[in-house]
Structure formats: C-alpha cells, structure tokens
Write an enzyme that holds these catalytic residues in place. Sequence first.
Site, PDB file in Angstrom:
ATOM      1  CB  SER A 113       3.184  -2.718   1.445  1.00 26.93           C
ATOM      2  OG  SER A 113       2.651  -3.897   1.938  1.00 26.93           O
ATOM      3  CG  HIS A 114      -0.023  -2.483   4.175  1.00 30.35           C
ATOM      4  ND1 HIS A 114       1.314  -2.539   4.250  1.00 30.35           N
ATOM      5  CD2 HIS A 114      -0.053  -1.362   5.351  1.00 30.35           C
ATOM      6  CE1 HIS A 114       2.038  -2.004   5.109  1.00 30.35           C
ATOM      7  NE2 HIS A 114       1.106  -1.416   5.820  1.00 30.35           N
ATOM      8  CG  ASP A 277       0.212  -6.749   0.853  1.00 24.75           C
ATOM      9  OD1 ASP A 277       0.250  -7.842   0.026  1.00 24.75           O
ATOM     10  OD2 ASP A 277       0.980  -6.012   1.444  1.00 24.75           O
ATOM     11  CG  ASP A 279       3.405  -5.334  -1.760  1.00 25.60           C
ATOM     12  OD1 ASP A 279       2.363  -5.536  -1.015  1.00 25.60           O
ATOM     13  OD2 ASP A 279       4.702  -5.356  -1.552  1.00 25.60           O
ATOM     14  CG  ASP A 281       4.604  -8.214   0.901  1.00 23.17           C
ATOM     15  OD1 ASP A 281       3.443  -7.427   1.162  1.00 23.17           O
ATOM     16  OD2 ASP A 281       5.548  -7.408   0.949  1.00 23.17           O
ATOM     17  NE  ARG A 282       1.637  -5.910   5.706  1.00 18.04           N
ATOM     18  CZ  ARG A 282       1.405  -5.078   6.455  1.00 18.04           C
ATOM     19  NH1 ARG A 282       0.017  -4.711   7.086  1.00 18.04           N
ATOM     20  NH2 ARG A 282       2.649  -4.245   6.837  1.00 18.04           N
ATOM     21  CE  LYS A 376       5.180  -8.337   4.597  1.00 21.00           C
ATOM     22  NZ  LYS A 376       6.218  -7.440   4.945  1.00 21.00           N
TER      23      LYS A 376
END
Length: 543
Positions: A113-114, A277, A279, A281-282, A376
């Site tokens: 992710s982030h 982010d 991947d 999703d944010r 998300k």
Amino acid sequence: MNIRTVSTTPFDDQKPGTSGLRKSVEVFQQPHYLENFIQAIFDALEGCEGQTIVLGGDGRYYNRQAIQIILKMAAANGIGRVLVGQGGIMSTPAASCIIRQYKAFGGIILSASHNPGGPDGDFGVKYNVTNGGPAPEKVTSAIYDRTKEIDSYKILETDDVNLDKLTVMRLGEMGVEVIDPVEPYARLMESLFDFDSIRQLVRQDFQMCIDSMHAVTGPYAKNLFEKRLGAPQGTVQNSEPLEDFGGGHPDPNLVYAHDLVEIMFGDDAPDFGAASDGDGDRNMILGNNFFVTPSDSLAVLTANAKLVPGYKDGLSGVARSMPTSAAVDRVAEKLGVECYETPTGWKFFGNLLDADRATLCGEESFGTGSNHVREKDGLWAVLFWLNILAATGKSVEDLVRDHWKTYGRNYYSRHDYEEVDKERANELFERLQGMLDDLKGNTYGNYTVDYADNFSYNDPVDGSVSKNQGIRIGFTDGSRIIFRLSGTGTKGATLRLYLESYEPDASKHDTETQTALEPLIEIAQKIAQIREYTQRDEPTVIT
Ligand code: G1P
Ligand code: ZN
C-alpha cells in the site's frame, strides 16, 4: 509437466495484519518466505483447483519476481486460469473490479500500500475473496494456521511468462491471460459518473492537478482524466509507476504528498488537487488552499450522492471505521439511513456491502469507496468529487464550508508515533486498558468522560465478533480520543492517536485544526502518558 515439491519449514511471523502480510522486502526475499505464504493460501482455500484467480501488484520492487513465482506455484497447485495485469501491475480497486467482472474465485494482490518501496522498502501479499474484497478474518486465520505447519510447497519448473504483452497462453495445464488492467476499471467508472458534465467542467476555466506519486494509479489517471475527460496533458503528475516510487513515500497526505501540497497551497493554485497511494486505494482531496479531511470527504460524498448517476436512487446505508469522525453520522441521520461503525480495515465493510446494508464506506486514513467494488478506491473518490463539483458549480472549499454550516464541523486529526518500542507501546495499552473502568465521570477542564472502552464489533450480517479494536474515550459533548496500534507497520510499533471534537457554531469554523483540538491533545497526553511511554516529544506524522 515438471512439478517440483520443495521441502520447507514454517516462518513464525506470517500472520496477516490489517491488510494482508506486510514485511520488508528483505524478509520476503528470504528463501521460501514468499513461497510458504502462497502455498498456505492455496492450501487454505477449499475448492480453488480449476478456478480462475486474478493476480497483480502495485509495481513495487520485487513485484515482477513475485508474480513469476506465484504463477508457477498456481500452475503446480491446479489453479485453472490466472488473469494477470500487464506488466504484473494492477491497482487494488482494479483487482477488486476484475475479480467481480470475471467472476473469479479470488485474487492475489502484491502491495504494501502506502509503505515505501525499493530494495530497502516494504512488500506485501493480500488475498481477496470472490466478492472482490479483502479476505475476512476466518480466511486470514486459516491461512495463518497453515503457515505454522507447512512443510512443503509445489512449483512448476518452467520459463518465466512475458508479462508485458497482452496474451493468452498456457503454463503447464493452467491458462494465463495477460490483461489490460485499466480498461475494465475505466469502463466501470464511466458507468457510475457523469463523464459529460465532468468533461464540460474540465474544459472550462477549471484547473486540476492529480499526483500519482510514481505509484500504480499513473496509467489509470492518465486514461481517465487526460484521455477520457479531456484534461490537458500533464494534469497527472508523477504518472510513471516506479519500483521505488521515485524514492517517495506513496501515502497521499499533507506530509508525504508534499509536491502536490506545495502546488495546491501556493499562489495561483489550481481549483482541485488529488493524490493516491502506492496501490491506488487511498485518496487525498484538496481545493485551492484547502484540505478536505477524509472523514469530511465521506460526509460530503454521502450528502451529495444523489447528484451522481450511479447513486441517484439513494443510499441503502453508510459505514465508517470506528476512528473515522462522526461527520457522516449526521448526514446519515438526516437522510434517514443506517450508519455502521466498524473496526479499522476495509475487510469489515465487505459483509455490509454484500448484504446491501451500506452503499458508501470510508476510513479516516484517506480511504473512501462504495459497493461498486469491495476495496476502497482512490480514483473513484476523485471522480465522485469532480462529479459533485460539476453538478453544483461550487468550489471545493465552498462545498465543505456549506456542509459544515448545515451539519456542524467535526474537527479531526490523527497523530502517529511511528517506530516506537513494541514493549513500551504494549505497556501503554495495558495501562490504559486497566484504567478504563475508572475513567467514566472524570472531568478534565471542560470535558467530562462519558464512556471509556475497548471497541468490540458485532458484525450484524454474520454475527462474528471482533474484540480489542481500539481504546475509545468519549466525552459528554461528543468529542472523542481513540488509541490504536497499527496493524500495517513493519518496524517496531506505531501508536495512532485519533482526536475529534464537534463544533456546531458556524462562526467557530475557522480555527486551525490542531488549535481546535489542543485541549483534547493535552487530555490524551495526561491520560495515556504518551511522551513517557513512546519517549517522543512529538508525533512523527500528523494528518
Ligand atoms: C491503516 C489504516 C486503516 C487502513 C489500512 C490499510 O491500518 O489505519 O484505516 O484500512 O491502513 O490501508 P493500520 O496501520 O492503522 O492498522
Ligand atoms: Zn493502499
């Protein structure tokens, strides 16, 4: 077909956290480490033989090697077909969309992710189930249990697959399709939003800046904003996915998305700015010299959902994670729909979305999404905002300020203390836990404790109970202080302190956030003795 069975021994640290198994690249590169976890996934999934699974990652360092290993292991484990994103790349929401569209059995998403990437950064593996969402706890527990007793894994001995060419091929007896990961996702977006009116908005004197932070959303954002919506070339910045995210920290917040923040808070700033982010999703939403907190973003989307074609018939309900501010609760109340409070982590929204009890969901950690997928979705949120701006003709700031006028303002902030000593962090929690029963009724300045507990969630759909999801101290005026330990960090412990206070009076909506929250910050210090336990004077990151 040459299937090799390799002997192995368990690793004792393969327990999935808030969002899959996340470790440093170094840990993942140990011999058998990735293979053990992947075999545990296949072993734990009943009936995966002959099925289709989706595979892709955020393009970070080790993505390509991991994809090749997983493809060969999938072939050796009797998987029927793997749909892999071109270049091995797929954003998390696109993976969710593709699992659903192709009615796949599940998907493996490679992402931390982030968290930063590169040889010294992090890597991660998530398993998503048939609904396209993160595996629920019973599945992650079964995978974890399997990692504790694994003694061998299976892998096909064969050449690597060319991931860069769109193709259909066989790997042993398994089918492999290298697919365009952008097109199905972009089509889904077109089905939800009014692209014509967004196109008109973009053509007018409206400027925007989208920062993909050299992570996975670059190709998606260029396709959506520049190609389909006609924004000028260069609207999407840092659009080329890089294995180390250009050395950055691909987390869309005011601290890490500094390039965008400088532009949006400078002179002659554009009307709209957004970042996503690692991947995808944010999301972070900014207006001209204006920051929208993710909690407010969820509330504004909920209040204006009827303006958006995909949501014009109304919402069945909304859901937010427990630490997310209660701004959306007020909107839900006005709309007469249910508002659910779930533990942190998107997996807890899955049942509510599947059962059509919630249509929109959000987390304070820059996560917003809906029932269109089961993750998300950063670019979805950006399009939702653009659709509302196009429909109302308002600026970002006016939209949010008007919202506060109607519903009041929930001042909100999160303070993170990163990489603190694990033992001391646990001690802080044990001490807090021991104090909970005595806090009720205590007064600190103007604040009186209304309740103090460790959040426990009863899933209304499947009846499962998730305990110990964070310590909440609620005050009689609706303010809250919440303490949680992160489940995604890879170094030491990360203490998260969430602060929220409610201000109904519009004449008091101009206070700087940290100033407005100052009394609560002091109370949190006093109750939890954060400085003493973390040995930090200040948080590492404030969002
Ligand atoms: C963090 C966020 C959480 C989010 C998760 C995955 O988890 O707080 O809201 O769902 O990342 O993006 P945490 O590190 O707090 O466990
Ligand atoms: Zn992410």
